[in-house]
Motif scaffolding. Structure first.
Motif, PDB file in Angstrom:
ATOM      1  N   GLY B 225       0.891  -1.313  -0.184  1.00  0.00           N
ATOM      2  CA  GLY B 225      -0.201  -0.003  -0.023  1.00  0.00           C
ATOM      3  C   GLY B 225       0.776   1.380  -0.220  1.00  0.00           C
ATOM      4  N   THR B 226       2.278   1.054   0.010  1.00  0.00           N
ATOM      5  CA  THR B 226       2.849   2.301   0.063  1.00  0.00           C
ATOM      6  C   THR B 226       2.702   3.196  -1.285  1.00  0.00           C
ATOM      7  OG1 THR B 226       4.453   0.967   0.895  1.00  0.00           O
ATOM      8  CG2 THR B 226       5.455   3.115   0.576  1.00  0.00           C
ATOM      9  N   PRO B 566      -8.886  -4.138   3.577  1.00  0.00           N
ATOM     10  CA  PRO B 566      -7.754  -4.928   4.020  1.00  0.00           C
ATOM     11  C   PRO B 566      -8.004  -5.541   5.349  1.00  0.00           C
ATOM     12  CG  PRO B 566      -6.888  -2.797   3.651  1.00  0.00           C
ATOM     13  CD  PRO B 566      -8.288  -2.843   2.970  1.00  0.00           C
ATOM     14  N   THR B 567      -8.885  -4.850   6.245  1.00  0.00           N
ATOM     15  CA  THR B 567      -9.006  -5.194   7.723  1.00  0.00           C
ATOM     16  C   THR B 567     -10.200  -6.195   8.042  1.00  0.00           C
ATOM     17  OG1 THR B 567     -10.493  -3.169   8.031  1.00  0.00           O
ATOM     18  CG2 THR B 567      -8.153  -2.833   8.543  1.00  0.00           C
ATOM     19  N   GLY B 568     -10.764  -6.291   6.645  1.00  0.00           N
ATOM     20  CA  GLY B 568     -11.935  -7.070   6.718  1.00  0.00           C
ATOM     21  C   GLY B 568     -13.258  -6.568   7.490  1.00  0.00           C
ATOM     22  N   LEU B 607     -10.188  -0.249  -6.187  1.00  0.00           N
ATOM     23  CA  LEU B 607      -8.841  -1.119  -5.393  1.00  0.00           C
ATOM     24  C   LEU B 607      -9.005  -0.452  -3.799  1.00  0.00           C
ATOM     25  CD1 LEU B 607      -6.379  -1.241  -8.005  1.00  0.00           C
ATOM     26  CD2 LEU B 607      -7.662  -3.147  -7.198  1.00  0.00           C
ATOM     27  N   TRP B 608      -9.049  -1.293  -3.014  1.00  0.00           N
ATOM     28  CA  TRP B 608      -8.733  -0.945  -1.568  1.00  0.00           C
ATOM     29  C   TRP B 608      -7.314  -0.733  -1.494  1.00  0.00           C
ATOM     30  CZ3 TRP B 608     -12.090   0.607   2.008  1.00  0.00           C
ATOM     31  CH2 TRP B 608     -13.295   0.011   1.834  1.00  0.00           C
ATOM     32  N   ARG B 609      -6.741   0.129  -0.695  1.00  0.00           N
ATOM     33  CA  ARG B 609      -5.115   0.556  -0.438  1.00  0.00           C
ATOM     34  C   ARG B 609      -4.754  -0.759   0.597  1.00  0.00           C
ATOM     35  NH1 ARG B 609      -2.269   6.306   0.822  1.00  0.00           N
ATOM     36  NH2 ARG B 609      -0.160   5.265   0.192  1.00  0.00           N
ATOM     37  N   PRO B 610      -3.871  -1.715   0.095  1.00  0.00           N
ATOM     38  CA  PRO B 610      -3.438  -2.677   1.011  1.00  0.00           C
ATOM     39  C   PRO B 610      -2.692  -2.146   2.211  1.00  0.00           C
ATOM     40  CG  PRO B 610      -2.582  -2.856  -1.176  1.00  0.00           C
ATOM     41  CD  PRO B 610      -3.116  -1.691  -0.940  1.00  0.00           C
ATOM     42  N   ARG B 611      -2.857  -2.842   3.357  1.00  0.00           N
ATOM     43  CA  ARG B 611      -2.188  -2.371   4.555  1.00  0.00           C
ATOM     44  C   ARG B 611      -0.933  -3.335   4.755  1.00  0.00           C
ATOM     45  NH1 ARG B 611      -4.818  -0.090   9.142  1.00  0.00           N
ATOM     46  NH2 ARG B 611      -6.377   1.094   8.469  1.00  0.00           N
TER      47      ARG B 611
END
Lengths: 326, 715
Positions: B225-226, B566-568, B607-611
């Motif tokens: 996610g950077t 990403p957190t569900g 698109l969700w930003r990944p963590r």
């Protein structure tokens, strides 16, 4: 309450109009015969035979004696409502798209489509009290807007004419001189073809529907934008409740692509919105084609919708409707 | 250029062919695509001119250095050898090989020039033979002739490169420090690309950054996610920063089509394929691997599409993307690609092959890395009409030692599914029935982390069921399978444990007749969405696998995509522009409550930003889970405040709208009243506004019907 399905037309509906007393409903369709129905039970009263093309529009005089219709056969006709006899025919060189009687029924505004190189035009005709004296002369002809003019209506006190059409601009014209007085603000105005335009009972404000999936409420005198109603579908028809602060929007996906998708995808619903909060209140389903025409009974207790599917659906509201609080 | 016909000629030939020119609408004629009938369009003229310019230069000439120095007698022999080597690569022009000799000694000078027909051939020759060992002391050094200028400019004296003073960069992970712990997502609709916060409490997204024409084809988050990567004609670029999105780095690669990050986002792989000038040739593929942070090109791979097209089908012009698959967990240690009868594994330390050799595996068709360990799973199909069984094997990298192997018989196809922690590997095996007319499916389940990697075979209760979808629970021990026939397949849940026995697979539940064709586990596990996309019109079922119960059933009509945050905590269903109507997305809570809905025309991407992975230790996480009540109190209070504020704002807004509306109505009423007389005049004096006529009056009428008197006796 269960809607009354009125199947009298063989082709898609184009326009609906109640008379002032609210006991008669006039319907126009792409078949050639405008029809009159009892607004209470949906019984067919009669048809007006004489047009030779799709009938796009109609208007009824205040005393319910005269009907004017505009058709793709390049004419507008005056009828005796009671007997169904054609009284006079206005001949044009291109299809007529919209008609509207003035306050007092002494004038009528008729719009014609661009056709074979002719530009679209707005014509003002004098309506004689006695059909014997009727002439086809135009009092005034307005030209200018590009593309089709889908609707033109009289402004307050017949001083102005408000028009809207394919160029997505709402214009106010001086009905005496033919001068263009106002144009809707570019930023605020619709982004696509304006399909319908309807006046409030007192003529103070106008509601326009457009293919840009929105309807807008305008002040008739200043042409200031008052409200915008956003929906998910192109808007083909709009109506304002004379009784409650509600508006109805009808439309749906373009008729040409209807067959390719599920009927649920089309969203052929009549959607009710709160006039002041611009929030959706509910919807009335039923048509299996886009809604082309909507009209409120002047008593505000029923409304009817006409669809591409050829049906007119007459809805009398349940008591619950009058108790809606949001 | 075709000769220009005069009008007379035209008329003459028309008469000959019996064509009436007047009735012919020339504009309506459409030539079949690709067919020119010898008429060269203006566009191609331009292209030809470009080619012509190339030939003017020396782009098609290479210089081969480090040749042996030979006397006159051996000249022809050497020339023969060189010609043999270089004519394999391309067509050497007539008189295109020139090996100069010393006029005094008649000996060669140890170099030669080779001129090819095209610069492409020259480039290929340079790539292929640079470093070619003719013998021990003669290693070819090949350069493009055009590079001579570059070499001339090399300064005689070496000067130490100037070191730039250090400027601290922005905190690229600032978004993780959001006070409300929200997540970001990027959407692309029309020409706009927007990054937004998912503010579920306020039931709306909040804009972070918006830009038109940000990318020319798509955008992609890096795996942690950077960065947000965009793709352009000249190459790829990554964007990021603390508050806004600044461009951090550019990666030059003209006509780049696809990009891929390594899982630890240290490297970026870019891909382009070029239309060949000769239609019989295959596409020319260029793959570059860049260091993400420095932008340095670490290694490039060039070749024809065929070389990259082995294993898997589809993708762009036959190449299955990603060509290079990354292994070794998040350290980005290795990457591998499949070749003919071999799997090439490279290490990122040197960007060379491990042990300078590919792993030879006859007929290998598919491979996949364990997500966490450097273990490769390979699949080799059946050979020799069943004489040689199909094989799945696990290979340890870098030792290339085979950890486990399983032979499988009468197999038609295999698919490899790794569990996200690399604990389990499921191999879906399609086997032929005895008649070889149809196939049935079973699973081979590998327990990677246990000693000797035990394998268990799982077959569905109804062996003939087709498998529609398979998915591992992330970080968990369960998996879900959709099996059976459309339109109402069944969904089953299995666990790799059975009660106390953690070494046995057991079935947890089967849901009969579900309208689903895709499975989406929450990233936290436990919850799963059974989705009926495409043919099922976007049916959604939110299911809790712990309790084995349905939490909610919903529909997002025509939905094409489902994405968990990403957190569900939230889930998004989207209708992208594969459909014309309904474009937009819905945001749901994990338990299937619709939070808000946004409509956007021409909606392309969500698109969700990944963590990145959490820094908390497992013990700490456990502690939090145990004392959840204590921790959640603070957030519950915040939620309360927000909802209070919202309803307050809503009330305010409504009040304002109502007031404003009342003003309009008042104004309209006044004007209407003012104009009343004039209106009456227009209506010939008919005193007549609707309001008056419709006034309802209640009138009480008492009518005396009858009066009679009666005397009632009083006793």
């Amino acid at each position: 309450m269960r809607p009354i399905l009125m199947k009298g037309h063989e082709r898609p509906l184009t326009f609906l109009k109640y008379n002032r007393d609210g006991d008669l409903l006039f319907s126009c369709a792409k078949d050639h015969d405008p029809t009159v129905w009892f607004a209470d039970n949906g019984e067919r009263l009669g048809t007006y035979r004489g047009h030779n093309g799709a009938v796009w529009t109609c208007d009824i005089s205040r005393d319910s004696a005269r009907l004017i219709t505009g058709s793709a056969d390049q004419t507008a006709k005056l009828w005796d409502v009671r007997t169904g006899t054609p009284l006079f025919t206005f001949n044009f060189d291109s299809p007529t798209r919209s008609v509207d009687f003035s306050v007092g029924d002494k004038l009528a505004v008729i719009t014609t489509d661009p056709f074979m190189g002719l530009p679209s035009a707005i014509h003002i005709k004098r309506i004689a009290r006695d059909p014997e004296d009727q002439s086809g002369e135009s009092v005034l002809t307005l030209k200018g807007p590009q593309g089709r003019i889908n609707r033109a209506v009289w402004g307050p006190l017949n001083r102005t004419i408000v028009s809207g059409g394919e160029d997505s601009v709402i214009r106010v014209w001086d009905s005496e001189t033919g001068k263009l007085l106002k144009e809707s603000d570019k930023e605020e105005s619709h982004k696509k073809t304006i399909t319908s335009l309807t006046k409030a009972v007192d003529g103070s404000h106008l509601l326009s529907g457009s293919l840009d999936k929105s309807a807008k409420l305008w002040d008739s005198r200043t042409l200031k934008l008052v409200k915008t109603y956003v929906t998910e579908r192109p808007v083909n028809a709009v109506a304002m409740s004379p009784l409650l602060e509600h508006i109805v929007l009808g439309g749906g996906q373009d008729a040409s692509s209807v067959t390719t998708t599920d009927h649920r995808a089309g969203k052929f619903e009549a959607k009710f919105y709160d006039k002041s909060l611009t929030e959706e209140i509910g919807g009335v389903k039923g048509h299996f084609g886009p809604i082309n025409a909507l009209a409120f009974n002047p008593d505000g207790r029923s409304f009817s919708s006409g669809g591409e599917d050829g049906y007119v659906r007459l809805h009398h509201f349940d008591q619950d409707y009058f108790n809606i609080k949001i | 250029m075709a000769d220009v016909m005069s009008m007379e000629d035209l008329n003459a030939s028309a008469a000959r062919l019996n064509v009436d020119l007047d009735s012919l609408d020339l504009d309506s004629i459409r030539l079949p695509a690709g067919e020119t009938f010898g008429i060269i369009s203006d566009d191609e003229d331009l292209k030809e001119e470009e080619d012509f310019e190339f030939e003017e230069g020396f782009g098609n000439i290479i210089v081969v250095d480090n040749l042996p120095v030979v006397p006159k007698e051996k000249f022809d022999k050497l020339e023969g050898v060189v010609r043999k080597i270089y004519s394999q690569i391309g067509v050497i022009k007539e008189d295109g090989l020139w090996m100069p000799t010393d006029p005094d000694t008649q000996k060669t000078l140890g170099y030669c020039f080779i001129e090819y027909n095209t610069p492409q051939e020259a480039e290929l020759a340079k790539e292929k033979t640079h470093g070619y060992k003719l013998d021990r002391s003669h290693i070819f050094s090949v350069n493009m002739f055009d590079d001579i200028e570059k070499f001339l400019k090399v300064p005689e004296q070496w000067a130490p490169p100037e070191s730039k003073p250090y400027t601290p960069g922005e905190n690229l992970q600032k978004w993780l420090m959001d006070e409300k712990a929200r997540d970001q997502f990027v959407i692309r609709a029309g020409t706009d690309t927007e990054v937004l916060w998912n503010d579920a409490r306020q039931s709306k997204p909040e804009l972070v950054y918006k830009r038109s024409y940000w990318t020319e084809s798509f955008v992609q988050w890096s795996p942690l996610g950077t960065y947000l990567a965009t793709v352009h004609r000249q190459g790829a670029a990554v964007w990021g920063g603390a508050t806004t999105f600044n461009r951090l780095m550019r990666y030059q690669h003209s006509q780049v089509k696809l990009i891929d990050f390594s899982p630890g986002e240290r490297f970026l792989v870019t891909y382009s394929s070029q239309e060949p000038s000769n239609p019989r040739d295959t596409h020319r593929v260029v793959i570059n691997i860049f260091d993400v942070r420095s932008g340095k090109l670490m290694r490039d791979f060039k070749g024809s599409a065929d070389e990259f097209a082995i294993g898997g089908t589809g993708g762009v012009s036959g190449v299955s993307w990603p060509v290079f698959r990354w292994g070794g967990g998040r350290e980005d240690l290795y990457f591998a690609r499949i070749g003919k009868n071999a799997v090439s594994v490279y290490e990122t330390e040197t960007f060379g092959l491990i042990d300078k050799k590919s792993i030879k595996v006859e007929n290998v068709v598919d491979f996949s890395w364990s997500p966490t360990d450097s273990i490769l799973a390979l699949f080799v199909p059946e050979l020799g009409g069943g004489n040689q069984p199909a094989r799945v094997s696990l290979v340890q990298i870098p030792s290339k030692e085979e950890l486990r192997q399983k032979n499988l018989f009468s197999v038609s196809d295999c698919k490899l599914y790794w569990q996200s922690n690399g604990e389990y590997l499921a191999v879906k095996v399609d086997r032929y029935t005895k008649t070889k007319k149809s196939t049935y499916t079973g699973f081979e389940l590998f327990r990677i982390k246990e000693r000797d990697i035990p394998i268990e075979v799982l077959e569905l209760e109804n062996k003939n069921d087709k498998i529609i979808a398979f998915a591992w629970e992330p970080k968990g021990h369960r998996f879900a399978v959709i099996h059976g026939d459309n339109p109402r397949p069944d969904v089953s849940f299995y666990s790799m444990r059975s009660g106390t026995n953690i070494g046995r697979v057991s079935k947890l539940a089967t849901l009969k007749g579900k309208q689903a064709n895709a499975l989406f586990w929450s990233p936290g596990g436990r919850f799963i969405i059974l989705a009926g996309l495409k043919g099922f019109n976007g049916q959604l079922e939110f299911y809790n696998v712990d309790e084995l119960e349905t939490m909610a059933q919903a529909e997002h009509f025509m939905a094409t995509d489902v994405e968990w945050d990403p957190t569900g905590r939230y889930c998004v269903t989207a209708v992208t522009s594969v459909h014309e109507m309904e474009n937009g997305f819905n945001v749901w809570s994990f338990n299937g409550k619709l939070l808000y809905r946004i409509l956007k025309d021409h909606f392309f991407q969500f698109l969700w930003r990944p963590r990145p992975q959490s820094f908390l230790t497992a013990e700490k996480e456990e502690e939090i889970a145990k004392n959840l009540k204590k921790y959640s109190k603070k957030y519950e209070a915040e939620d309360q405040d927000v909802s209070m504020l919202l309803s307050e704002q809503d009330r305010e807004k409504r009040k304002m709208l109502k007031e404003e509306w009342a003003r309009w109505i008042g104004e309209w009423k006044r004007l209407h009243e003012e104009e009343k007389l004039e209106r009456q005049k227009l209506r010939d004096g008919e005193a007549s506004d609707e309001e008056e006529e419709y006034e309802a009056k209640e009138v009480e009428v008492e009518e005396l019907l009858d009066v009679s008197e009666e005397v009632i006796s009083f006793d």
